[in-house]
Design a protein around this motif. Structure first.
Motif, PDB file in Angstrom:
ATOM      1  N   LYS A 174       0.596   5.489  -8.835  1.00 35.14           N
ATOM      2  CA  LYS A 174      -0.173   4.238  -8.884  1.00 35.14           C
ATOM      3  C   LYS A 174      -0.284   3.725 -10.313  1.00 35.14           C
ATOM      4  O   LYS A 174      -0.229   2.518 -10.554  1.00 35.14           O
ATOM      5  CB  LYS A 174      -1.560   4.449  -8.269  1.00 35.14           C
ATOM      6  N   ILE A 175      -0.440   4.648 -11.261  1.00 36.30           N
ATOM      7  CA  ILE A 175      -0.489   4.263 -12.673  1.00 36.30           C
ATOM      8  C   ILE A 175       0.853   3.673 -13.106  1.00 36.30           C
ATOM      9  O   ILE A 175       0.904   2.640 -13.785  1.00 36.30           O
ATOM     10  CB  ILE A 175      -0.856   5.487 -13.540  1.00 36.30           C
ATOM     11  N   LEU A 176       1.934   4.320 -12.725  1.00 32.97           N
ATOM     12  CA  LEU A 176       3.266   3.853 -13.121  1.00 32.97           C
ATOM     13  C   LEU A 176       3.571   2.466 -12.582  1.00 32.97           C
ATOM     14  O   LEU A 176       4.330   1.707 -13.191  1.00 32.97           O
ATOM     15  CB  LEU A 176       4.328   4.844 -12.630  1.00 32.97           C
ATOM     16  N   LEU A 177       2.994   2.118 -11.445  1.00 33.83           N
ATOM     17  CA  LEU A 177       3.279   0.826 -10.828  1.00 33.83           C
ATOM     18  C   LEU A 177       2.274  -0.252 -11.214  1.00 33.83           C
ATOM     19  O   LEU A 177       2.258  -1.337 -10.631  1.00 33.83           O
ATOM     20  CB  LEU A 177       3.341   0.973  -9.302  1.00 33.83           C
ATOM     21  N   MET A 236       8.828   1.492 -20.326  1.00 34.39           N
ATOM     22  CA  MET A 236       8.204   1.372 -19.009  1.00 34.39           C
ATOM     23  C   MET A 236       7.672  -0.038 -18.764  1.00 34.39           C
ATOM     24  O   MET A 236       7.860  -0.608 -17.694  1.00 34.39           O
ATOM     25  CB  MET A 236       7.072   2.389 -18.851  1.00 34.39           C
ATOM     26  N   ASP A 237       7.007  -0.586 -19.760  1.00 28.72           N
ATOM     27  CA  ASP A 237       6.463  -1.947 -19.623  1.00 28.72           C
ATOM     28  C   ASP A 237       7.566  -2.973 -19.418  1.00 28.72           C
ATOM     29  O   ASP A 237       7.352  -4.008 -18.779  1.00 28.72           O
ATOM     30  CB  ASP A 237       5.654  -2.322 -20.864  1.00 28.72           C
ATOM     31  N   ASN A 238       8.741  -2.696 -19.974  1.00 32.49           N
ATOM     32  CA  ASN A 238       9.855  -3.655 -19.908  1.00 32.49           C
ATOM     33  C   ASN A 238      10.705  -3.516 -18.646  1.00 32.49           C
ATOM     34  O   ASN A 238      11.683  -4.253 -18.484  1.00 32.49           O
ATOM     35  CB  ASN A 238      10.754  -3.498 -21.142  1.00 32.49           C
ATOM     36  N   LYS A 245       8.550  -3.343 -11.603  1.00 35.82           N
ATOM     37  CA  LYS A 245       7.654  -2.379 -10.952  1.00 35.82           C
ATOM     38  C   LYS A 245       8.375  -1.643  -9.825  1.00 35.82           C
ATOM     39  O   LYS A 245       8.200  -1.935  -8.649  1.00 35.82           O
ATOM     40  CB  LYS A 245       6.400  -3.083 -10.441  1.00 35.82           C
ATOM     41  N   ASP A 246       9.208  -0.701 -10.218  1.00 32.20           N
ATOM     42  CA  ASP A 246       9.961   0.135  -9.299  1.00 32.20           C
ATOM     43  C   ASP A 246       9.698   1.583  -9.704  1.00 32.20           C
ATOM     44  O   ASP A 246       9.842   1.933 -10.877  1.00 32.20           O
ATOM     45  CB  ASP A 246      11.457  -0.187  -9.401  1.00 32.20           C
ATOM     46  N   LEU A 247       9.298   2.437  -8.756  1.00 34.11           N
ATOM     47  CA  LEU A 247       8.890   3.795  -9.103  1.00 34.11           C
ATOM     48  C   LEU A 247      10.028   4.592  -9.728  1.00 34.11           C
ATOM     49  O   LEU A 247       9.818   5.314 -10.717  1.00 34.11           O
ATOM     50  CB  LEU A 247       8.357   4.528  -7.874  1.00 34.11           C
ATOM     51  N   TYR A 248      11.248   4.476  -9.197  1.00 30.22           N
ATOM     52  CA  TYR A 248      12.384   5.205  -9.774  1.00 30.22           C
ATOM     53  C   TYR A 248      12.598   4.790 -11.227  1.00 30.22           C
ATOM     54  O   TYR A 248      12.809   5.627 -12.111  1.00 30.22           O
ATOM     55  CB  TYR A 248      13.664   4.945  -8.979  1.00 30.22           C
ATOM     56  N   LEU A 249      12.544   3.479 -11.469  1.00 32.19           N
ATOM     57  CA  LEU A 249      12.761   2.960 -12.819  1.00 32.19           C
ATOM     58  C   LEU A 249      11.658   3.402 -13.774  1.00 32.19           C
ATOM     59  O   LEU A 249      11.926   3.791 -14.913  1.00 32.19           O
ATOM     60  CB  LEU A 249      12.817   1.433 -12.782  1.00 32.19           C
ATOM     61  N   ARG A 250      10.416   3.322 -13.311  1.00 31.11           N
ATOM     62  CA  ARG A 250       9.297   3.678 -14.186  1.00 31.11           C
ATOM     63  C   ARG A 250       9.325   5.172 -14.524  1.00 31.11           C
ATOM     64  O   ARG A 250       9.044   5.575 -15.654  1.00 31.11           O
ATOM     65  CB  ARG A 250       7.970   3.283 -13.526  1.00 31.11           C
ATOM     66  N   LEU A 251       9.670   6.000 -13.539  1.00 35.48           N
ATOM     67  CA  LEU A 251       9.799   7.434 -13.814  1.00 35.48           C
ATOM     68  C   LEU A 251      10.951   7.701 -14.787  1.00 35.48           C
ATOM     69  O   LEU A 251      10.821   8.509 -15.713  1.00 35.48           O
ATOM     70  CB  LEU A 251      10.024   8.203 -12.511  1.00 35.48           C
ATOM     71  N   ALA A 252      12.063   7.021 -14.581  1.00 31.08           N
ATOM     72  CA  ALA A 252      13.205   7.176 -15.490  1.00 31.08           C
ATOM     73  C   ALA A 252      12.841   6.696 -16.884  1.00 31.08           C
ATOM     74  O   ALA A 252      13.229   7.310 -17.896  1.00 31.08           O
ATOM     75  CB  ALA A 252      14.414   6.422 -14.949  1.00 31.08           C
ATOM     76  N   GLY A 253      12.100   5.590 -16.966  1.00 27.44           N
ATOM     77  CA  GLY A 253      11.640   5.103 -18.264  1.00 27.44           C
ATOM     78  C   GLY A 253      10.739   6.114 -18.959  1.00 27.44           C
ATOM     79  O   GLY A 253      10.844   6.334 -20.164  1.00 27.44           O
TER      80      GLY A 253
END
Length: 445
Positions: free
Chosen positions: A202-205, A254-256, A259-267
Motif C-alpha cells: 500500500k505504501i509503494l502504491l 520510485m516516484d518517477n 503506480k504499478d507494484l512490480y515497477l515500484r518493487l523493482a525501483g
C-alpha cells in the motif's frame, strides 16, 4: 454534517434499529467520506451481539464470531457487521488475548488506532466524533487515539499504518505520535512478514512513496523491515553520473515510475546491491560492478522473506537483473534475446524503469538508446518474429527422426544453434532450411 450512505449500508443500519439495536458506519469509510474520497468498503458497528446479527438478517457468514464480526450478504454483496468491543490484553504486539463486547459506541471507538479512523455515522445520530477526528482531518494530522505508546504496543503494525496514511493522505504525523513510533520501532519485529508485506504494498502504491520511506527511516522502522535498504541511506556514490546518495536516488526512481507494484518493487531494489559491490578507482570514482547480478539475488532473498508470490518474485527479479541493459543501437538479435529473457509482457515495465532510473540520475538525460530499443522491440513483437526454440519451424522430434539421433544434449545443442541463426535472420525459419543447417552443424561436431 450529512454523509451519503450507500442504500445497502443504510438498509443494514435501519434493520438493526428496527429490531431494537443501534448501528453506525465506522472507521475508514467515514474518514474517506469526509475527505470526499470513495470508500473502498463500508464497515458497520452495532451493539447487537453476533447471534443477534445472524437472527436479524437472512444471509450471513460467521467470518469472525470470536471477535464479533459477521458478514451480512445483501444481494450477494458482503458487509462486515461487528459488535461493539474493547480489546483485552495484548501479549505479542499483534493481537488481543480476547475481546470483550460492550454496549457503547464510544468505548468501541476508543480502541481504534488513529483519531481520523475513530468516527462513526448514521442518519439518526449524525457524526459521532469523541476524539476530534474531524478536526485532525481538517488540520491534516495523523494522531493516535489516546496514549500512542499503548496503541502501538497493542498492535505494532499500526506504526506502518500511520506512515501509510500519512503518505496516502499527505498528512503530517503529530509529534507525540511520531516520537512514540521511534521509541517503539523495535516492536515491528513481532509482526508477521505477511502483514508487513500488505502494508508495504500500500505504501509503494502511494502517489509519492518517497515520503513514506523517509518517514520509515526517520522513525527507525526501516532498519527492521528492510535492513538492506537502510544500508543505502547516506551512501555517497562518488560518481559523476549520480548527484544523489543511493537511498535518495532509489526514492526518486520510485516516484518517477507509474503506480504499478512490480515497477515500484523493482525501483526499490534495482540498486539494492550497490553498497556491497562498491569500489573506487585511482581517480576516486565510485563503481558498482555486478550490482545488477548481485542485486537480483538480494531481491529474491528479500521478496521471499516478505512472502511475495512466485510471479511477483520472477518479474521483479528480471527487471532488477536487466535494468542496466541500455545498448547503443543493438542488433535485433540482441533485443530478441532480451525479450526472450524478460518476457514480452515485461518489456514496457523495463523501459519505464530505465527511464525513471535515468531521470533520477545526474543530468543531462539522454533517452535515445531506450527509445531505440523500445521501438525495435515493438516492431519485432508486432511482426511476430521467432524468439525462442518453441517458435522454430522444426522440433526436437523432427531432428531425432531426420538425423537418426536419440534424445539428449546433442538435440539441445542443435536447437540452440538453429535459434541463434534464426534470431539473426528470421527468413531461415523454414523446415527445409533449418534441417539443412542442422545437418551441417551436426556433421561439424
Amino acid at each position: 454534517m450529512i454523509i451519503n450512505l450507500p442504500h445497502k449500508v443504510d438498509f443494514i443500519i435501519n434493520e438493526l434499529y428496527r429490531n431494537g439495536f443501534e448501528a453506525f458506519a465506522v472507521g475508514g469509510c467515514v474518514r474517506d467520506s469526509l475527505l470526499s474520497r470513495t470508500p473502498g468498503d463500508w464497515d458497520i458497528a452495532t451493539n447487537a451481539l453476533p447471534d443477534d446479527i445472524i437472527d436479524v438478517f437472512n444471509k450471513t457468514i460467521p467470518t469472525g464470531m470470536k471477535h464479533g464480526t459477521i458478514t451480512v450478504l445483501i444481494e450477494k454483496e458482503p458487509f462486515e457487521v461487528t459488535t461493539y468491543r474493547v480489546d483485552g490484553e495484548y501479549k505479542d504486539n499483534r493481537r488481543p488475548e480476547k475481546v470483550e463486547f460492550v454496549s457503547s459506541i464510544q468505548e468501541d471507538l476508543s480502541r481504534r488506532d488513529f483519531t481520523i479512523n475513530a468516527m462513526a455515522y448514521n442518519y439518526r445520530e449524525g457524526l459521532i466524533d469523541h476524539f476530534n477526528g474531524q478536526q485532525d482531518l481538517n488540520n491534516k494530522i495523523i494522531r493516535s487515539v489516546g496514549n500512542a505508546d499503548l496503541r502501538f504496543k497493542e498492535d505494532a503494525l499500526r506504526m506502518l499504518r500511520c506512515i501509510r496514511f500519512s503518505a496516502q493522505l499527505q498528512f503530517s504525523i503529530e509529534e507525540d505520535t511520531f516520537n512514540s513510533m521511534i521509541k517503539n520501532s523495535s516492536l515491528i519485529k513481532n509482526i508477521s512478514h505477511e502483514r508487513i508485506r500488505t502494508e508495504l504494498n500500500k505504501i509503494l502504491l502511494c502517489e509519492k512513496p518517497s515520503s513514506a520511506f523517509i518517514q520509515l527511516e526517520k522513525s527507525s522502522l526501516l532498519k527492521y523491515i528492510l535492513p538492506e535498504v537502510q544500508k543505502m541511506v547516506g551512501f555517497d556514490q562518488k560518481n559523476p553520473h549520480h548527484d544523489k546518495d543511493i537511498f535518495i536516488h532509489t526514492l526518486t526512481v520510485m516516484d518517477n515510475t507509474p503506480k504499478d507494484l512490480y515497477l515500484r518493487l523493482a525501483g526499490l531494489f534495482h540498486d539494492i546491491a550497490k553498497p556491497v559491490t562498491f569500489s573506487m578507482d585511482k581517480k576516486g570514482i565510485g563503481h558498482f560492478y555486478g550490482h545488477d547480478k548481485v542485486g537480483t539475488e538480494l531481491t529474491e532473498k528479500i521478496l521471499r522473506r516478505l512472502t511475495y508470490d512466485n510471479k511477483t518474485v520472477d518479474i521483479v527479479k528480471k527487471l532488477v537483473r536487466e535494468h542496466m541493459i541500455m545498448f547503443d543501437r543493438p542488433k535485433d538479435k540482441t533485443i530478441k534475446k532480451l525479450i526472450n529473457r524478460i518476457g514480452s509482457k515485461n518489456m514496457p515495465l523495463l523501459f519505464q524503469l530505465q527511464r525513471a532510473d535515468l531521470r533520477s540520475s545526474a543530468p543531462p538525460f539522454d533517452y535515445s538508446n531506450i527509445e531505440y530499443m523500445e521501438k525495435k522491440s515493438e516492431l519485432i513483437l508486432e511482426n511476430k518474429e521467432p524468439l525462442s526454440i518453441k517458435d522454430l519451424n522444426i522440433t526436437g522430434e523432427n531432428l531425432m527422426k531426420e538425423l537418426n539421433l536419440q534424445q539428449g544434449k546433442t538435440i539441445g545443442d542443435i536447437l540452440n544453434y538453429l535459434l541463434d541463426r534464426v534470431l539473426e535472420n528470421p527468413e531461415l525459419n523454414d523446415y527445409n532450411k533449418l534441417l539443412n543447417l542442422a545437418k551441417k552443424f551436426f556433421n561439424s561436431l
